[in-house]
Design a protein around this motif. Structure first.
Motif, short mmCIF file in Angstrom:
data_model
loop_
_atom_site.label_atom_id
_atom_site.label_comp_id
_atom_site.label_asym_id
_atom_site.label_seq_id
_atom_site.Cartn_x
_atom_site.Cartn_y
_atom_site.Cartn_z
N GLY A 129 0.98 1.77 -9.40
CA GLY A 129 0.50 2.22 -8.09
C GLY A 129 -0.92 1.77 -7.80
N LEU A 130 -1.80 1.92 -8.78
CA LEU A 130 -3.19 1.48 -8.58
C LEU A 130 -3.28 -0.03 -8.41
CD1 LEU A 130 -5.13 3.77 -11.06
CD2 LEU A 130 -5.14 3.87 -8.55
N SER A 131 -2.45 -0.76 -9.15
CA SER A 131 -2.43 -2.22 -9.02
C SER A 131 -2.02 -2.64 -7.62
CB SER A 131 -1.46 -2.80 -10.05
OG SER A 131 -1.27 -4.17 -9.86
N LEU A 132 -1.01 -1.97 -7.07
CA LEU A 132 -0.56 -2.31 -5.72
C LEU A 132 -1.59 -1.92 -4.67
CD1 LEU A 132 3.21 -1.31 -5.96
CD2 LEU A 132 2.27 -3.61 -5.80
N ILE A 150 0.83 -1.21 0.00
CA ILE A 150 0.00 0.00 0.00
C ILE A 150 0.87 1.26 0.00
CG2 ILE A 150 -1.65 1.34 1.37
CD1 ILE A 150 -2.90 -1.40 2.16
N LEU A 151 1.92 1.28 0.80
CA LEU A 151 2.80 2.46 0.86
C LEU A 151 3.50 2.70 -0.48
CD1 LEU A 151 4.31 2.07 4.43
CD2 LEU A 151 2.66 3.79 3.66
N LEU A 152 4.02 1.64 -1.08
CA LEU A 152 4.69 1.78 -2.36
C LEU A 152 3.68 2.21 -3.44
CD1 LEU A 152 7.53 1.47 -3.51
CD2 LEU A 152 6.93 -0.87 -4.15
N GLY A 153 2.49 1.65 -3.38
CA GLY A 153 1.44 2.05 -4.32
C GLY A 153 1.09 3.52 -4.17
N LEU A 154 1.00 3.99 -2.93
CA LEU A 154 0.69 5.41 -2.69
C LEU A 154 1.81 6.32 -3.20
CD1 LEU A 154 -0.93 5.33 0.85
CD2 LEU A 154 -2.02 6.00 -1.30
N ILE A 155 3.05 5.92 -2.99
CA ILE A 155 4.18 6.72 -3.47
C ILE A 155 4.10 6.88 -4.98
CG2 ILE A 155 6.69 6.70 -3.82
CD1 ILE A 155 6.89 5.44 -0.98
N PHE A 156 3.84 5.78 -5.67
CA PHE A 156 3.79 5.85 -7.13
C PHE A 156 2.51 6.51 -7.63
CE2 PHE A 156 7.50 3.30 -6.84
CZ PHE A 156 8.22 3.68 -7.95
N LEU A 157 1.43 6.38 -6.92
CA LEU A 157 0.20 7.09 -7.29
C LEU A 157 0.41 8.61 -7.15
CD1 LEU A 157 -2.79 6.99 -8.09
CD2 LEU A 157 -3.33 6.84 -5.66
N ILE A 158 1.01 9.04 -6.05
CA ILE A 158 1.29 10.46 -5.84
C ILE A 158 2.25 10.97 -6.91
CG2 ILE A 158 2.41 12.10 -4.27
CD1 ILE A 158 1.17 10.36 -1.97
N VAL A 206 13.50 -0.49 0.62
CA VAL A 206 12.97 -1.14 1.82
C VAL A 206 11.54 -1.62 1.59
CG1 VAL A 206 12.24 -0.68 4.20
CG2 VAL A 206 14.52 -0.02 3.45
N LEU A 207 10.76 -0.87 0.85
CA LEU A 207 9.38 -1.29 0.57
C LEU A 207 9.31 -2.31 -0.56
CD1 LEU A 207 7.53 2.16 0.76
CD2 LEU A 207 7.51 0.33 2.47
N GLY A 208 10.19 -2.21 -1.52
CA GLY A 208 10.14 -3.10 -2.68
C GLY A 208 10.67 -4.50 -2.44
N LEU A 209 11.75 -4.62 -1.68
CA LEU A 209 12.36 -5.95 -1.49
C LEU A 209 11.43 -6.97 -0.84
CD1 LEU A 209 16.08 -5.12 -0.67
CD2 LEU A 209 15.12 -6.12 -2.76
N PRO A 210 10.70 -6.63 0.23
CA PRO A 210 9.81 -7.65 0.78
C PRO A 210 8.70 -8.05 -0.19
CG PRO A 210 9.75 -5.64 2.13
CD PRO A 210 10.72 -5.43 1.04
N LEU A 211 8.31 -7.14 -1.07
CA LEU A 211 7.28 -7.49 -2.05
C LEU A 211 7.84 -8.42 -3.12
CD1 LEU A 211 5.45 -4.09 -2.47
CD2 LEU A 211 4.72 -6.09 -1.16
N VAL A 212 9.07 -8.17 -3.55
CA VAL A 212 9.70 -9.08 -4.51
C VAL A 212 9.77 -10.48 -3.89
CG1 VAL A 212 11.86 -9.64 -5.68
CG2 VAL A 212 10.99 -7.31 -5.73
#
Length: 130
Positions: A69-72, A12-20, A112-118
């Motif tokens: 971002g919307l996908s996440l 959600i945080l990574l999605g929000l960053i990319f949406l913004i 930090v947000l991307g690695l756990p998602l990968v």
């Protein structure tokens, strides 16, 4: 709780960053002004201006940011959304590591947000490497 901390919250945080980022980029396209613009070195500003002045690349990147971002955020094919924004994240990290070092905290947050998602979606990416 572990799933929330390692998958849901970063997603959600990574999605929000990319949406913004997408909203800010499309706002710039419409008005010529940024809503949010962190400090940028002279070389960083020149690089960003070159992307914006290309005529096609800035809207393309912002469309990728919006889609990923919307996908996440919506949790609809999040592994695909992460795959879409991964190259953008790599460029952002390299940009801050080489051209705009004052933005390294932003790059660190993305990593930090991307690695756990990968790691969480590794089974969905495994097929690409067979």
């Amino acid at each position: 709780m572990k799933n929330f901390l390692l998958v849901t919250a970063p997603r959600i945080l990574l999605g929000l960053i990319f949406l913004i980022s997408a909203v800010d980029g499309f706002w710039w396209l419409a008005t010529g002004m940024n809503l949010i613009h962190p400090p940028t070195s002279a070389r960083g500003a020149a690089f960003e201006a070159a992307l914006q002045d290309s005529g096609f690349f800035w809207p393309f990147v912002k469309a990728i940011n919006l889609t990923g971002g919307l996908s996440l955020i919506s949790n609809v094919v999040p592994a695909f959304g992460l795959a879409l924004i991964a190259p953008v994240m790599a460029v952002i990290v390299l940009f801050h590591a080489t051209i705009n070092p004052q933005g390294l905290p932003v790059a660190a947050v993305l990593v930090v947000l991307g690695l756990p998602l990968v790691w969480a979606y590794r089974d969905r990416y495994a097929e690409m490497f067979r």
